[in-house]
Design a protein around this motif. Structure first.
Motif, PDB file in Angstrom:
ATOM      1  N   ASP A 179      20.921 -89.724  41.141  1.00  0.00           N
ATOM      2  CA  ASP A 179      20.677 -89.954  39.715  1.00  0.00           C
ATOM      3  C   ASP A 179      21.355 -91.225  39.220  1.00  0.00           C
ATOM      4  OD1 ASP A 179      19.151 -87.685  39.555  1.00  0.00           O
ATOM      5  OD2 ASP A 179      20.768 -86.424  38.785  1.00  0.00           O
ATOM      6  N   ASP A 180      22.525 -91.531  39.783  1.00  0.00           N
ATOM      7  CA  ASP A 180      23.266 -92.726  39.369  1.00  0.00           C
ATOM      8  C   ASP A 180      22.958 -93.929  40.238  1.00  0.00           C
ATOM      9  OD1 ASP A 180      25.045 -91.550  37.259  1.00  0.00           O
ATOM     10  OD2 ASP A 180      25.714 -90.330  38.938  1.00  0.00           O
ATOM     11  N   ARG A 230      24.472 -96.871  35.223  1.00  0.00           N
ATOM     12  CA  ARG A 230      23.279 -97.595  35.654  1.00  0.00           C
ATOM     13  C   ARG A 230      22.494 -98.107  34.446  1.00  0.00           C
ATOM     14  NH1 ARG A 230      18.494 -94.808  39.279  1.00  0.00           N
ATOM     15  NH2 ARG A 230      17.590 -96.729  40.128  1.00  0.00           N
ATOM     16  N   ILE A 231      22.118 -99.361  34.493  1.00  0.00           N
ATOM     17  CA  ILE A 231      21.261 -99.938  33.460  1.00  0.00           C
ATOM     18  C   ILE A 231      19.818 -99.757  33.911  1.00  0.00           C
ATOM     19  CG2 ILE A 231      20.591-102.042  32.255  1.00  0.00           C
ATOM     20  CD1 ILE A 231      23.476-103.032  32.654  1.00  0.00           C
ATOM     21  N   PRO A 232      19.015 -99.025  33.154  1.00  0.00           N
ATOM     22  CA  PRO A 232      17.651 -98.752  33.622  1.00  0.00           C
ATOM     23  C   PRO A 232      16.813-100.017  33.685  1.00  0.00           C
ATOM     24  CG  PRO A 232      17.925 -98.050  31.343  1.00  0.00           C
ATOM     25  CD  PRO A 232      19.295 -98.441  31.830  1.00  0.00           C
ATOM     26  N   ALA A 233      15.812 -99.973  34.545  1.00  0.00           N
ATOM     27  CA  ALA A 233      14.861-101.078  34.629  1.00  0.00           C
ATOM     28  C   ALA A 233      14.082-101.159  33.322  1.00  0.00           C
ATOM     29  CB  ALA A 233      13.904-100.853  35.805  1.00  0.00           C
ATOM     30  N   ARG A 277      25.752 -99.973  45.328  1.00  0.00           N
ATOM     31  CA  ARG A 277      25.008 -99.936  44.082  1.00  0.00           C
ATOM     32  C   ARG A 277      23.898-100.974  44.163  1.00  0.00           C
ATOM     33  NH1 ARG A 277      27.687-101.517  38.312  1.00  0.00           N
ATOM     34  NH2 ARG A 277      27.714-103.548  39.356  1.00  0.00           N
ATOM     35  N   ASP A 278      22.745-100.641  43.634  1.00  0.00           N
ATOM     36  CA  ASP A 278      21.599-101.562  43.652  1.00  0.00           C
ATOM     37  C   ASP A 278      21.230-101.978  45.074  1.00  0.00           C
ATOM     38  OD1 ASP A 278      21.569-101.486  40.872  1.00  0.00           O
ATOM     39  OD2 ASP A 278      22.943-103.188  40.705  1.00  0.00           O
ATOM     40  N   ASP A 331      17.639 -95.346  48.081  1.00  0.00           N
ATOM     41  CA  ASP A 331      16.407 -96.035  47.696  1.00  0.00           C
ATOM     42  C   ASP A 331      15.224 -95.743  48.611  1.00  0.00           C
ATOM     43  OD1 ASP A 331      17.750 -97.293  45.587  1.00  0.00           O
ATOM     44  OD2 ASP A 331      18.451 -98.893  46.907  1.00  0.00           O
ATOM     45  N   TRP A 369      11.255-101.039  30.578  1.00  0.00           N
ATOM     46  CA  TRP A 369      10.004-100.303  30.490  1.00  0.00           C
ATOM     47  C   TRP A 369       8.841-101.266  30.663  1.00  0.00           C
ATOM     48  CZ3 TRP A 369       5.706-100.943  27.517  1.00  0.00           C
ATOM     49  CH2 TRP A 369       4.720 -99.946  27.626  1.00  0.00           C
TER      50      TRP A 369
END
Length: 459
Positions: free
Chosen positions: A309-310, A343-346, A38-39, A246, A348
Protein backbone atom coordinates in the motif's frame (compact mmCIF):
# COMPACT_ATOMS: atom_id res chain seq x y z
CA UNK A 1 24.44 -1.38 -7.02
CA UNK A 2 21.20 0.08 -8.39
CA UNK A 3 20.92 3.82 -8.55
CA UNK A 4 19.48 5.59 -5.53
CA UNK A 5 15.90 6.87 -5.81
CA UNK A 6 14.85 10.41 -5.00
CA UNK A 7 16.75 11.38 -1.87
CA UNK A 8 15.03 11.08 1.47
CA UNK A 9 14.84 14.03 3.80
CA UNK A 10 17.86 14.40 6.13
CA UNK A 11 15.76 13.78 9.25
CA UNK A 12 14.35 10.58 7.68
CA UNK A 13 17.84 9.32 6.84
CA UNK A 14 18.98 10.02 10.38
CA UNK A 15 15.99 8.17 11.82
CA UNK A 16 16.78 5.16 9.62
CA UNK A 17 20.44 5.19 10.66
CA UNK A 18 19.46 5.54 14.32
CA UNK A 19 17.16 2.50 14.11
CA UNK A 20 19.84 0.44 12.40
CA UNK A 21 22.50 1.55 14.89
CA UNK A 22 20.41 0.81 17.97
CA UNK A 23 19.41 -2.54 16.49
CA UNK A 24 23.03 -3.50 15.91
CA UNK A 25 24.04 -2.48 19.44
CA UNK A 26 21.03 -3.96 21.24
CA UNK A 27 21.31 -7.20 19.27
CA UNK A 28 25.13 -7.31 19.61
CA UNK A 29 25.56 -8.15 15.95
CA UNK A 30 29.12 -8.12 14.58
CA UNK A 31 27.71 -6.31 11.55
CA UNK A 32 24.40 -5.26 10.08
CA UNK A 33 23.40 -3.75 6.76
CA UNK A 34 20.01 -2.47 5.62
CA UNK A 35 18.31 -1.00 2.58
CA UNK A 36 15.03 0.82 2.07
CA UNK A 37 13.29 0.65 -1.32
CA UNK A 38 10.94 3.28 -2.67
CA UNK A 39 9.81 4.01 -6.23
CA UNK A 40 11.42 0.81 -7.47
CA UNK A 41 14.94 1.68 -6.30
CA UNK A 42 16.96 1.88 -3.09
CA UNK A 43 16.20 5.12 -1.26
CA UNK A 44 18.74 4.43 1.48
CA UNK A 45 21.46 1.87 2.28
CA UNK A 46 23.33 1.84 5.58
CA UNK A 47 25.76 -0.40 7.46
CA UNK A 48 26.98 -0.72 11.05
CA UNK A 49 29.72 -2.77 12.68
CA UNK A 50 32.45 -4.39 10.62
CA UNK A 51 32.94 -7.52 8.56
CA UNK A 52 36.05 -9.68 8.26
CA UNK A 53 38.24 -7.08 6.56
CA UNK A 54 37.43 -4.48 9.22
CA UNK A 55 35.26 -2.42 6.86
CA UNK A 56 31.74 -1.24 7.51
CA UNK A 57 29.45 -3.41 5.32
CA UNK A 58 27.85 -1.83 2.28
CA UNK A 59 25.22 -3.00 -0.16
CA UNK A 60 27.66 -5.31 -1.98
CA UNK A 61 28.65 -7.57 0.97
CA UNK A 62 27.04 -11.00 0.90
CA UNK A 63 25.19 -12.50 3.86
CA UNK A 64 23.39 -15.79 4.09
CA UNK A 65 19.65 -15.12 3.77
CA UNK A 66 18.17 -18.39 5.05
CA UNK A 67 14.45 -18.85 4.43
CA UNK A 68 14.17 -15.77 2.23
CA UNK A 69 15.29 -18.41 -0.28
CA UNK A 70 11.75 -19.80 -0.04
CA UNK A 71 10.31 -16.70 -1.70
CA UNK A 72 12.55 -17.28 -4.71
CA UNK A 73 11.37 -20.90 -4.91
CA UNK A 74 7.77 -19.75 -4.68
CA UNK A 75 8.30 -17.45 -7.66
CA UNK A 76 9.67 -20.36 -9.71
CA UNK A 77 6.73 -22.61 -8.79
CA UNK A 78 4.12 -19.92 -9.45
CA UNK A 79 5.74 -19.19 -12.79
CA UNK A 80 5.21 -22.85 -13.72
CA UNK A 81 1.59 -22.29 -12.73
CA UNK A 82 1.43 -19.18 -14.95
CA UNK A 83 2.76 -21.25 -17.83
CA UNK A 84 0.08 -23.92 -17.33
CA UNK A 85 2.62 -26.60 -16.44
CA UNK A 86 1.09 -27.37 -13.06
CA UNK A 87 -1.90 -26.51 -10.88
CA UNK A 88 -1.61 -25.60 -7.21
CA UNK A 89 -4.19 -28.29 -6.48
CA UNK A 90 -2.04 -30.98 -8.14
CA UNK A 91 -0.71 -33.65 -5.79
CA UNK A 92 3.08 -33.71 -5.76
CA UNK A 93 2.98 -37.24 -7.20
CA UNK A 94 1.58 -35.82 -10.45
CA UNK A 95 4.92 -34.19 -11.24
CA UNK A 96 7.40 -35.75 -8.78
CA UNK A 97 6.33 -39.35 -8.16
CA UNK A 98 7.83 -41.70 -5.61
CA UNK A 99 8.24 -39.53 -2.51
CA UNK A 100 6.78 -40.22 0.92
CA UNK A 101 4.76 -36.98 0.59
CA UNK A 102 3.19 -37.60 -2.79
CA UNK A 103 -0.36 -36.74 -1.68
CA UNK A 104 0.63 -33.22 -0.58
CA UNK A 105 -0.62 -30.57 -2.98
CA UNK A 106 1.75 -28.06 -4.50
CA UNK A 107 -0.25 -25.19 -2.99
CA UNK A 108 -0.16 -26.90 0.39
CA UNK A 109 3.63 -27.16 0.25
CA UNK A 110 3.92 -23.46 -0.67
CA UNK A 111 1.61 -22.43 2.19
CA UNK A 112 2.99 -24.93 4.74
CA UNK A 113 -0.41 -26.60 5.14
CA UNK A 114 0.62 -30.07 3.90
CA UNK A 115 1.14 -31.31 7.47
CA UNK A 116 4.75 -32.36 6.87
CA UNK A 117 7.44 -32.45 9.56
CA UNK A 118 9.11 -29.14 10.34
CA UNK A 119 12.64 -30.54 9.96
CA UNK A 120 14.52 -33.48 8.49
CA UNK A 121 15.41 -36.55 10.52
CA UNK A 122 18.50 -35.65 12.60
CA UNK A 123 21.17 -34.40 12.70
CA UNK A 124 20.08 -30.76 12.28
CA UNK A 125 20.45 -29.98 8.58
CA UNK A 126 21.46 -26.31 9.01
CA UNK A 127 24.82 -27.18 10.66
CA UNK A 128 25.68 -30.44 8.92
CA UNK A 129 26.72 -31.18 5.31
CA UNK A 130 24.08 -32.00 2.77
CA UNK A 131 26.03 -35.17 1.89
CA UNK A 132 24.42 -36.69 5.00
CA UNK A 133 21.06 -36.38 3.21
CA UNK A 134 21.81 -37.15 -0.45
CA UNK A 135 18.23 -37.88 -1.52
CA UNK A 136 14.66 -36.84 -0.83
CA UNK A 137 14.10 -40.03 1.19
CA UNK A 138 16.83 -38.83 3.56
CA UNK A 139 15.16 -35.42 3.80
CA UNK A 140 11.70 -36.80 4.56
CA UNK A 141 12.30 -40.00 6.51
CA UNK A 142 9.84 -42.89 6.46
CA UNK A 143 6.75 -40.98 7.62
CA UNK A 144 6.97 -37.20 7.23
CA UNK A 145 3.24 -36.65 7.85
CA UNK A 146 2.89 -35.24 11.37
CA UNK A 147 -0.50 -33.50 10.99
CA UNK A 148 -3.52 -34.03 8.74
CA UNK A 149 -3.04 -32.13 5.49
CA UNK A 150 -4.94 -28.88 5.08
CA UNK A 151 -6.00 -28.45 8.71
CA UNK A 152 -3.47 -25.89 9.94
CA UNK A 153 -0.25 -24.04 9.18
CA UNK A 154 2.81 -26.06 10.14
CA UNK A 155 6.11 -24.70 8.83
CA UNK A 156 8.04 -27.36 6.93
CA UNK A 157 11.58 -26.93 5.64
CA UNK A 158 11.54 -30.36 3.90
CA UNK A 159 8.43 -29.21 2.05
CA UNK A 160 10.52 -26.65 0.19
CA UNK A 161 13.19 -29.25 -0.54
CA UNK A 162 10.39 -31.08 -2.36
CA UNK A 163 9.45 -27.93 -4.27
CA UNK A 164 13.07 -27.48 -5.33
CA UNK A 165 13.11 -31.07 -6.61
CA UNK A 166 9.81 -30.40 -8.39
CA UNK A 167 11.31 -27.42 -10.23
CA UNK A 168 14.29 -29.54 -11.22
CA UNK A 169 12.09 -32.38 -12.50
CA UNK A 170 9.90 -30.13 -14.66
CA UNK A 171 12.77 -28.00 -16.04
CA UNK A 172 15.32 -30.81 -16.33
CA UNK A 173 18.05 -28.74 -14.70
CA UNK A 174 19.21 -27.71 -11.23
CA UNK A 175 16.85 -25.35 -9.39
CA UNK A 176 19.68 -22.84 -8.86
CA UNK A 177 20.29 -22.71 -12.62
CA UNK A 178 16.59 -22.17 -13.25
CA UNK A 179 16.55 -19.43 -10.62
CA UNK A 180 19.48 -17.65 -12.23
CA UNK A 181 17.98 -17.78 -15.71
CA UNK A 182 14.37 -16.98 -14.79
CA UNK A 183 14.73 -14.51 -11.89
CA UNK A 184 18.23 -13.38 -10.91
CA UNK A 185 19.59 -12.49 -14.35
CA UNK A 186 16.48 -10.59 -15.53
CA UNK A 187 16.43 -8.58 -12.28
CA UNK A 188 20.19 -7.86 -12.45
CA UNK A 189 20.88 -9.75 -9.21
CA UNK A 190 24.50 -10.62 -9.91
CA UNK A 191 25.47 -11.03 -6.24
CA UNK A 192 22.92 -13.68 -5.24
CA UNK A 193 24.54 -17.11 -5.28
CA UNK A 194 24.23 -20.63 -3.91
CA UNK A 195 27.66 -20.46 -2.25
CA UNK A 196 29.43 -17.35 -0.89
CA UNK A 197 31.43 -15.14 -3.23
CA UNK A 198 33.70 -12.44 -1.78
CA UNK A 199 33.15 -9.97 -0.32
CA UNK A 200 30.98 -11.79 2.19
CA UNK A 201 30.48 -11.76 5.94
CA UNK A 202 31.41 -14.70 8.16
CA UNK A 203 28.73 -16.11 10.41
CA UNK A 204 29.11 -15.83 14.18
CA UNK A 205 27.42 -16.95 17.36
CA UNK A 206 27.57 -14.33 20.11
CA UNK A 207 27.88 -15.62 23.68
CA UNK A 208 24.65 -14.81 25.55
CA UNK A 209 26.43 -13.41 28.65
CA UNK A 210 29.76 -12.15 27.32
CA UNK A 211 30.84 -10.10 24.31
CA UNK A 212 32.78 -12.92 22.64
CA UNK A 213 32.26 -14.76 19.36
CA UNK A 214 32.23 -18.33 18.09
CA UNK A 215 32.45 -19.04 14.35
CA UNK A 216 29.53 -20.92 12.81
CA UNK A 217 29.93 -23.50 10.02
CA UNK A 218 28.73 -22.53 6.55
CA UNK A 219 27.71 -25.85 5.02
CA UNK A 220 26.27 -26.73 1.64
CA UNK A 221 22.77 -27.99 2.49
CA UNK A 222 22.51 -30.23 -0.56
CA UNK A 223 18.93 -31.39 -1.14
CA UNK A 224 17.75 -28.97 1.57
CA UNK A 225 19.26 -25.95 -0.19
CA UNK A 226 15.90 -24.70 -1.56
CA UNK A 227 14.79 -24.14 2.04
CA UNK A 228 17.57 -21.73 2.97
CA UNK A 229 20.84 -21.92 1.04
CA UNK A 230 21.14 -18.60 -0.79
CA UNK A 231 23.63 -15.82 -0.11
CA UNK A 232 22.79 -12.27 -1.18
CA UNK A 233 23.44 -8.59 -0.57
CA UNK A 234 21.37 -5.63 0.53
CA UNK A 235 21.62 -4.16 -2.98
CA UNK A 236 20.52 -7.39 -4.69
CA UNK A 237 17.67 -7.92 -2.25
CA UNK A 238 16.63 -4.30 -2.87
CA UNK A 239 16.12 -5.28 -6.51
CA UNK A 240 14.04 -8.28 -5.43
CA UNK A 241 12.09 -6.09 -3.02
CA UNK A 242 11.28 -3.68 -5.84
CA UNK A 243 10.00 -6.65 -7.86
CA UNK A 244 7.80 -7.76 -4.96
CA UNK A 245 6.27 -4.27 -4.83
CA UNK A 246 5.97 -3.33 -8.49
CA UNK A 247 6.04 -6.68 -10.28
CA UNK A 248 7.72 -7.64 -13.54
CA UNK A 249 5.76 -9.61 -16.14
CA UNK A 250 9.03 -11.14 -17.38
CA UNK A 251 9.28 -12.92 -14.05
CA UNK A 252 5.72 -13.55 -12.84
CA UNK A 253 2.19 -12.51 -13.67
CA UNK A 254 0.68 -9.71 -11.63
CA UNK A 255 -2.09 -12.01 -10.41
CA UNK A 256 0.41 -14.55 -9.07
CA UNK A 257 2.52 -11.86 -7.42
CA UNK A 258 -0.55 -10.49 -5.63
CA UNK A 259 -1.56 -14.02 -4.66
CA UNK A 260 1.80 -14.58 -2.97
CA UNK A 261 0.96 -11.96 -0.36
CA UNK A 262 -2.60 -13.06 0.31
CA UNK A 263 -3.27 -15.36 3.29
CA UNK A 264 -3.17 -18.99 2.18
CA UNK A 265 -3.21 -20.66 5.59
CA UNK A 266 -4.91 -19.86 8.90
CA UNK A 267 -2.86 -18.14 11.60
CA UNK A 268 -2.42 -19.61 15.06
CA UNK A 269 -5.29 -18.60 17.34
CA UNK A 270 -2.93 -16.58 19.53
CA UNK A 271 -1.21 -14.78 16.64
CA UNK A 272 -3.89 -13.18 14.47
CA UNK A 273 -1.39 -10.53 13.35
CA UNK A 274 0.79 -13.06 11.51
CA UNK A 275 0.04 -15.40 8.65
CA UNK A 276 1.46 -17.07 5.57
CA UNK A 277 0.77 -16.73 1.86
CA UNK A 278 2.30 -18.77 -0.96
CA UNK A 279 5.94 -18.81 0.09
CA UNK A 280 5.54 -15.46 1.84
CA UNK A 281 5.14 -14.49 5.49
CA UNK A 282 2.54 -11.89 6.46
CA UNK A 283 2.69 -9.48 9.38
CA UNK A 284 0.25 -6.82 10.54
CA UNK A 285 2.15 -4.16 12.48
CA UNK A 286 1.18 -0.61 13.38
CA UNK A 287 -1.93 -0.93 11.22
CA UNK A 288 0.17 -1.80 8.19
CA UNK A 289 0.11 -5.15 6.33
CA UNK A 290 3.63 -6.34 5.55
CA UNK A 291 4.61 -9.28 3.38
CA UNK A 292 8.00 -10.84 2.80
CA UNK A 293 10.06 -13.35 4.73
CA UNK A 294 12.46 -13.71 7.60
CA UNK A 295 15.53 -15.92 7.32
CA UNK A 296 18.01 -17.55 9.64
CA UNK A 297 20.92 -19.90 9.28
CA UNK A 298 23.67 -20.50 11.85
CA UNK A 299 25.59 -17.22 11.96
CA UNK A 300 23.05 -15.15 10.01
CA UNK A 301 19.67 -13.42 10.31
CA UNK A 302 17.78 -11.65 7.51
CA UNK A 303 14.42 -10.06 6.74
CA UNK A 304 12.66 -8.59 3.72
CA UNK A 305 9.35 -6.76 4.29
CA UNK A 306 7.24 -4.75 1.88
CA UNK A 307 4.16 -2.61 2.37
CA UNK A 308 2.40 -2.79 -0.98
CA UNK A 309 0.00 0.00 0.00
CA UNK A 310 2.89 2.36 0.75
CA UNK A 311 5.13 1.06 -2.07
CA UNK A 312 7.97 0.86 0.47
CA UNK A 313 10.16 -2.11 1.36
CA UNK A 314 13.12 -2.80 3.64
CA UNK A 315 15.94 -5.34 3.85
CA UNK A 316 18.01 -6.05 6.98
CA UNK A 317 20.94 -8.50 7.11
CA UNK A 318 23.09 -9.43 10.14
CA UNK A 319 25.81 -12.00 10.81
CA UNK A 320 24.76 -13.40 14.18
CA UNK A 321 22.92 -16.62 14.98
CA UNK A 322 20.56 -14.91 17.42
CA UNK A 323 20.07 -11.58 19.14
CA UNK A 324 19.39 -8.92 16.49
CA UNK A 325 15.65 -8.32 16.02
CA UNK A 326 16.00 -7.93 12.27
CA UNK A 327 12.30 -8.59 11.59
CA UNK A 328 11.24 -5.69 13.80
CA UNK A 329 14.04 -3.45 12.57
CA UNK A 330 12.95 -3.97 8.95
CA UNK A 331 9.32 -3.28 9.90
CA UNK A 332 10.38 -0.08 11.66
CA UNK A 333 12.36 1.05 8.62
CA UNK A 334 9.27 0.65 6.43
CA UNK A 335 7.18 2.56 8.97
CA UNK A 336 9.74 5.36 9.22
CA UNK A 337 9.68 6.11 5.50
CA UNK A 338 5.98 5.45 4.99
CA UNK A 339 4.94 7.79 7.79
CA UNK A 340 7.59 10.51 7.51
CA UNK A 341 7.43 10.70 3.73
CA UNK A 342 4.08 9.26 2.61
CA UNK A 343 3.69 8.19 -0.96
CA UNK A 344 2.74 10.97 -3.36
CA UNK A 345 0.14 9.53 -5.73
CA UNK A 346 0.61 9.66 -9.47
CA UNK A 347 -1.34 12.44 -11.19
CA UNK A 348 -4.91 11.63 -12.12
CA UNK A 349 -5.27 10.99 -15.82
CA UNK A 350 -8.27 9.91 -17.91
CA UNK A 351 -8.36 6.32 -19.11
CA UNK A 352 -6.37 5.91 -22.33
CA UNK A 353 -9.19 3.83 -23.82
CA UNK A 354 -12.31 2.06 -22.64
CA UNK A 355 -14.66 -0.43 -24.28
CA UNK A 356 -18.13 1.17 -24.56
CA UNK A 357 -19.66 -2.07 -23.25
CA UNK A 358 -17.49 -1.71 -20.15
CA UNK A 359 -18.18 2.02 -19.80
CA UNK A 360 -21.92 1.41 -19.65
CA UNK A 361 -21.33 -0.66 -16.49
CA UNK A 362 -19.84 2.33 -14.65
CA UNK A 363 -21.80 4.07 -11.94
CA UNK A 364 -24.21 3.17 -9.13
CA UNK A 365 -25.66 -0.30 -8.62
CA UNK A 366 -27.83 -1.67 -5.86
CA UNK A 367 -27.86 -5.02 -4.16
CA UNK A 368 -31.36 -4.81 -2.76
CA UNK A 369 -31.35 -1.40 -1.04
CA UNK A 370 -27.56 -1.33 -0.51
CA UNK A 371 -25.69 1.08 -2.84
CA UNK A 372 -22.48 0.17 -4.66
CA UNK A 373 -20.41 1.88 -7.34
CA UNK A 374 -18.65 0.14 -10.22
CA UNK A 375 -15.65 1.79 -11.90
CA UNK A 376 -13.49 0.72 -14.87
CA UNK A 377 -9.78 0.87 -13.98
CA UNK A 378 -6.77 1.79 -16.08
CA UNK A 379 -5.44 -1.79 -15.98
CA UNK A 380 -8.63 -3.16 -17.57
CA UNK A 381 -10.06 -4.41 -14.29
CA UNK A 382 -13.20 -3.27 -12.47
CA UNK A 383 -13.61 -1.98 -8.92
CA UNK A 384 -16.86 -2.69 -7.06
CA UNK A 385 -17.11 -0.60 -3.89
CA UNK A 386 -19.90 -0.49 -1.33
CA UNK A 387 -21.23 2.88 -0.15
CA UNK A 388 -20.21 3.63 2.50
CA UNK A 389 -16.91 1.78 2.04
CA UNK A 390 -16.17 -1.27 4.10
CA UNK A 391 -18.84 -3.62 2.77
CA UNK A 392 -18.59 -6.47 0.30
CA UNK A 393 -16.58 -4.77 -2.40
CA UNK A 394 -14.07 -6.45 -4.68
CA UNK A 395 -11.68 -5.95 -7.56
CA UNK A 396 -12.58 -7.93 -10.68
CA UNK A 397 -10.52 -9.14 -13.59
CA UNK A 398 -11.91 -9.85 -17.06
CA UNK A 399 -12.60 -13.55 -17.60
CA UNK A 400 -12.26 -13.35 -21.39
CA UNK A 401 -15.84 -14.39 -22.09
CA UNK A 402 -17.58 -11.11 -21.32
CA UNK A 403 -17.72 -11.90 -17.61
CA UNK A 404 -15.50 -11.00 -14.68
CA UNK A 405 -13.95 -12.79 -11.68
CA UNK A 406 -13.66 -11.33 -8.18
CA UNK A 407 -10.13 -11.13 -6.79
CA UNK A 408 -10.55 -10.30 -3.11
CA UNK A 409 -12.94 -10.09 -0.21
CA UNK A 410 -16.25 -11.92 -0.03
CA UNK A 411 -16.49 -12.20 -3.82
CA UNK A 412 -12.99 -13.64 -4.40
CA UNK A 413 -13.27 -16.29 -7.12
CA UNK A 414 -16.94 -15.53 -7.78
CA UNK A 415 -18.06 -14.77 -11.34
CA UNK A 416 -19.84 -11.59 -12.36
CA UNK A 417 -22.21 -11.98 -15.32
CA UNK A 418 -23.53 -9.00 -17.25
CA UNK A 419 -27.13 -9.90 -18.09
CA UNK A 420 -28.69 -8.08 -21.05
CA UNK A 421 -32.28 -7.87 -22.22
CA UNK A 422 -33.58 -8.76 -25.68
CA UNK A 423 -32.57 -5.32 -26.99
CA UNK A 424 -29.00 -5.75 -25.73
CA UNK A 425 -29.29 -3.25 -22.89
CA UNK A 426 -27.88 -4.21 -19.50
CA UNK A 427 -30.65 -5.58 -17.31
CA UNK A 428 -28.66 -6.44 -14.18
CA UNK A 429 -25.45 -7.91 -12.88
CA UNK A 430 -25.24 -11.33 -11.27
CA UNK A 431 -22.25 -11.74 -8.95
CA UNK A 432 -22.27 -15.16 -7.34
CA UNK A 433 -26.12 -15.08 -7.27
CA UNK A 434 -26.15 -11.53 -5.85
CA UNK A 435 -28.34 -9.47 -8.21
CA UNK A 436 -27.23 -5.86 -8.72
CA UNK A 437 -29.71 -3.45 -10.35
CA UNK A 438 -29.69 0.18 -11.42
CA UNK A 439 -32.33 1.08 -8.85
CA UNK A 440 -33.04 -0.45 -5.44
CA UNK A 441 -35.05 -3.66 -5.81
CA UNK A 442 -35.78 -3.05 -9.49
CA UNK A 443 -39.05 -4.91 -10.15
CA UNK A 444 -37.96 -5.58 -13.74
CA UNK A 445 -34.98 -7.64 -12.57
CA UNK A 446 -35.09 -11.23 -11.24
CA UNK A 447 -34.84 -10.21 -7.57
CA UNK A 448 -34.65 -13.35 -5.39
CA UNK A 449 -37.96 -13.63 -3.55
CA UNK A 450 -39.59 -11.07 -5.84
CA UNK A 451 -40.60 -7.46 -5.15
CA UNK A 452 -43.85 -6.43 -3.49
CA UNK A 453 -46.08 -5.19 -6.33
CA UNK A 454 -47.21 -2.20 -4.26
CA UNK A 455 -43.63 -0.91 -4.36
CA UNK A 456 -42.04 1.47 -1.91
CA UNK A 457 -44.34 3.13 0.60
CA UNK A 458 -44.23 5.70 3.37
CA UNK A 459 -44.01 4.54 6.99
Amino acid sequence: MPSIAEELLPETRRALLHRLATGQVDGRAPSMVAAVVRDGRPAWIGGRGTVDDGAVPDGDVQYRIGSITKMFLAVLVLRLHDEGRLALTDPLDTHLPGTAAGRATIGGLLAHTAGLAAETPGPWWERTPGTLRPGLADVLGDDPQVLPAGTRHHYSNPGFALLGALVERIHGQAWAEVLHARVLAPLGMTRTTLLPVAPHASGWAVHPWADVLLPEPAVDAGAMAPAGQLWSTAADLARFTAFLIDGDERILSRDSLVRMREPASPPEAATWDTGYGLGTQLLRRDGRLLSGHTGSMPGFLATVWISADDAVGAVVLANATSGPAVAWIAADLVKTVAEREPRIPAPWRPLPAVDPRVLELAGPWYWGPAPFVLRPLADGFLSLTSLPAGGRGTRLRPAGDGGWVGLNGYFAGERLRVVRDAAGAVSHLDLGSFVFTRQPYDPAAPIPGGVDPAGWRAG
